[in-house]
Design a protein around this motif. Structure first.
Motif, short mmCIF file in Angstrom:
data_model
loop_
_atom_site.label_atom_id
_atom_site.label_comp_id
_atom_site.label_asym_id
_atom_site.label_seq_id
_atom_site.Cartn_x
_atom_site.Cartn_y
_atom_site.Cartn_z
N UNK A 247 3.64 -4.64 9.74
CA UNK A 247 3.15 -4.48 11.04
C UNK A 247 1.65 -4.99 11.18
N UNK A 248 1.01 -5.20 12.47
CA UNK A 248 -0.03 -5.89 12.42
C UNK A 248 -1.49 -5.40 11.96
N UNK A 249 -1.11 -4.03 11.85
CA UNK A 249 -2.19 -3.12 11.49
C UNK A 249 -2.24 -2.95 9.77
N UNK A 250 -1.47 -3.64 9.25
CA UNK A 250 -1.24 -3.57 7.67
C UNK A 250 -2.02 -5.14 7.39
N UNK A 265 3.71 0.01 7.21
CA UNK A 265 3.18 0.53 8.32
C UNK A 265 1.48 0.89 8.22
N UNK A 266 0.61 0.41 8.98
CA UNK A 266 -0.68 0.72 8.93
C UNK A 266 -1.45 1.17 7.65
N UNK A 267 -0.79 0.08 6.66
CA UNK A 267 -1.29 0.20 5.22
C UNK A 267 -1.74 -1.10 4.39
N UNK A 268 -2.43 -0.96 3.41
CA UNK A 268 -3.04 -1.84 2.66
C UNK A 268 -2.39 -2.04 1.22
N UNK A 269 -1.82 -3.58 0.91
CA UNK A 269 -1.27 -3.80 -0.41
C UNK A 269 -1.99 -4.62 -0.84
N UNK A 270 -2.33 -4.09 -2.15
CA UNK A 270 -3.34 -5.17 -2.80
C UNK A 270 -2.58 -5.50 -4.10
N UNK A 271 -2.19 -7.03 -4.20
CA UNK A 271 -1.48 -7.44 -5.27
C UNK A 271 -2.39 -7.72 -6.63
N UNK A 272 -1.54 -7.94 -7.56
CA UNK A 272 -0.11 -8.06 -7.78
C UNK A 272 0.50 -6.60 -7.53
N UNK A 279 12.16 0.48 1.09
CA UNK A 279 11.26 1.35 0.97
C UNK A 279 10.16 1.38 2.18
N UNK A 280 9.59 2.27 2.47
CA UNK A 280 8.47 2.70 3.55
C UNK A 280 7.11 3.06 2.84
N UNK A 281 6.16 2.31 3.13
CA UNK A 281 4.77 2.47 3.09
C UNK A 281 3.98 2.80 4.27
N UNK A 282 3.31 4.11 4.51
CA UNK A 282 3.04 4.30 5.87
C UNK A 282 1.45 4.91 5.74
N UNK A 283 0.37 4.40 6.32
CA UNK A 283 -0.96 4.84 6.03
C UNK A 283 -1.22 5.14 4.85
N UNK A 284 -1.16 4.15 3.92
CA UNK A 284 -1.21 4.29 2.47
C UNK A 284 -2.08 3.09 2.11
N UNK A 285 -2.44 2.99 0.93
CA UNK A 285 -2.90 1.92 -0.03
C UNK A 285 -1.96 1.85 -1.27
#
Length: 355
Positions: A247-250, A265-272, A279-285
């Motif tokens: 989503x646009x908030x991620x 959803x409303x999350x931050x994914x820092x790679x790698x 899988x659902x990632x919501x309000x998380x890092x």
């Protein structure tokens, strides 16, 4: 030329995960470690593969099938008890016949594959070729003493006082001469038929045994720290792709792979990092060096440098790092600092609690 893949070990150093799962099928970057070995063999031109299995035979067979998905033909060879690597060769004697073969330990990981060493073995056809690598603590491995010309003069299994810093990597190339060696040796003090004893028999009998030092990355994924390190190493080469919904908030930073059906959803994914299918990632890092398998949920949590297996659910758990979380595990945060801890733990579990 055939390949013998050993996938019958108990994985005691990975308890309690391996109480209910084969250690060779624990995923690295969401792909079982065993698959990397099978793919390396096929890339080296070896498609006749015998897989030695034990108590987890049903799970291994369900994962590999007949081998067609890898471009190989897989035959399963039953080892009733893990009585040593040389015993596995003895179990496979009839299937191997008199052909040359590669023995590949199913929980080992070699970056760059083995195509080069297989080609050199086919060209020279020396009696035995070993892969070795320098390690800081050789006493934990089979250790090779090697001449400047690359000839192996002595092997020892987990010596208290190693004669060199060269550990034997879990990839061996043999001619049929090894069968005479396996038949000649006796069980070690551990009650196992050691492949190092069989190779030493070949050396003492005048056979050529050559060591080849690998320059790339190798790891025996025998414990949690090793699994996390290999996961980090594989993810370092990750090809980013977004096949799920973000989503646009991620925010996605660095190389990130989002598999089909996943929802961020409303999350931050820092790679790698890789997020598995559905899988659902919501309000998380999700932090670097993390792989989350399929069918998981990470809600209001922070997960970094970890492996999360399929169908796990992490909710309100605060920060989790350096962890291996098993299949269908549920991790939840407490509403307040508890006066008492309520736990359901399997045998050999390890847990750290705040005082």
């Amino acid at each position: 030329m055939k390949a013998l893949v050993l996938a019958g070990g108990t994985g005691s150093r990975l308890w309690p995960i391996t109480h209910t799962a084969a250690k060779q099928l624990i995923p690295v970057a969401n792909k079982p470690v065993l698959f990397y070995g099978i793919e390396a063999l096929v890339m080296a031109g070896i498609t006749e593969i015998g897989v030695v299995v034990g108590d987890t035979a049903q799970e291994i067979q369900a994962a590999l099938g007949d081998g067609a998905r890898f471009g190989a033909r897989v035959t399963y060879l039953r080892q009733d008890r893990p009585l040593g690597l040389a015993h596995a060769v003895r179990v496979a004697r009839d299937w191997l016949g008199d052909e040359d073969f590669v023995m590949y330990l199913g929980d080992n990981f070699v970056v760059g594959g083995i195509a080069g060493v297989v080609q050199r073995f086919r060209t020279t056809r020396c009696g035995t070729r070993l892969l070795v690598t320098k390690v800081p603590d050789p006493s934990a491995f089979g250790v090779a003493e090697v001449t400047p010309e690359g000839r192996v003069v002595r092997l020892e299994e987990k010596p208290a006082r190693p004669r060199s810093d060269l550990a034997v990597v879990g990839v061996y190339l043999f001619t049929s001469a090894v069968h005479r060696a396996v038949a000649a040796i006796e069980p070690s003090a551990r009650g196992e038929l050691e492949i190092t004893d069989a190779i030493q028999w070949l050396i003492d009998s005048g056979h050529d045994v050559v060591a080849e030092t690998i320059d790339g990355y190798w790891k025996d994924t025998g414990d949690v720290a090793d699994m996390l390190e290999v996961n980090q190493r594989v993810l370092a080469d990750l090809e980013p792709a977004v096949r799920g919904a973000v989503d646009s908030a991620s925010v996605l930073l660095g190389p990130v792979r989002i598999e089909p059906g996943a929802e961020i959803v409303r999350s931050r994914i820092v790679g790698p990092a890789v997020i598995g299918a559905h899988t659902t990632v919501r309000d998380s890092r999700i932090g670097p060096a993390t792989s989350v398998a399929e069918g998981c949920a990470v809600i209001e949590s922070d997960v970094e440098f970890s492996i999360v297996l399929r169908d796990a659910r992490i909710t309100g758990a605060g920060r989790i790092e350096g962890s291996l979380i098993g299949r269908a595990v549920q991790v939840t945060g407490a509403a307040r600092t508890p006066q008492a801890h309520r736990l359901v733990l399997g045998d050999h579990s390890r847990i750290q609690l705040a005082s």
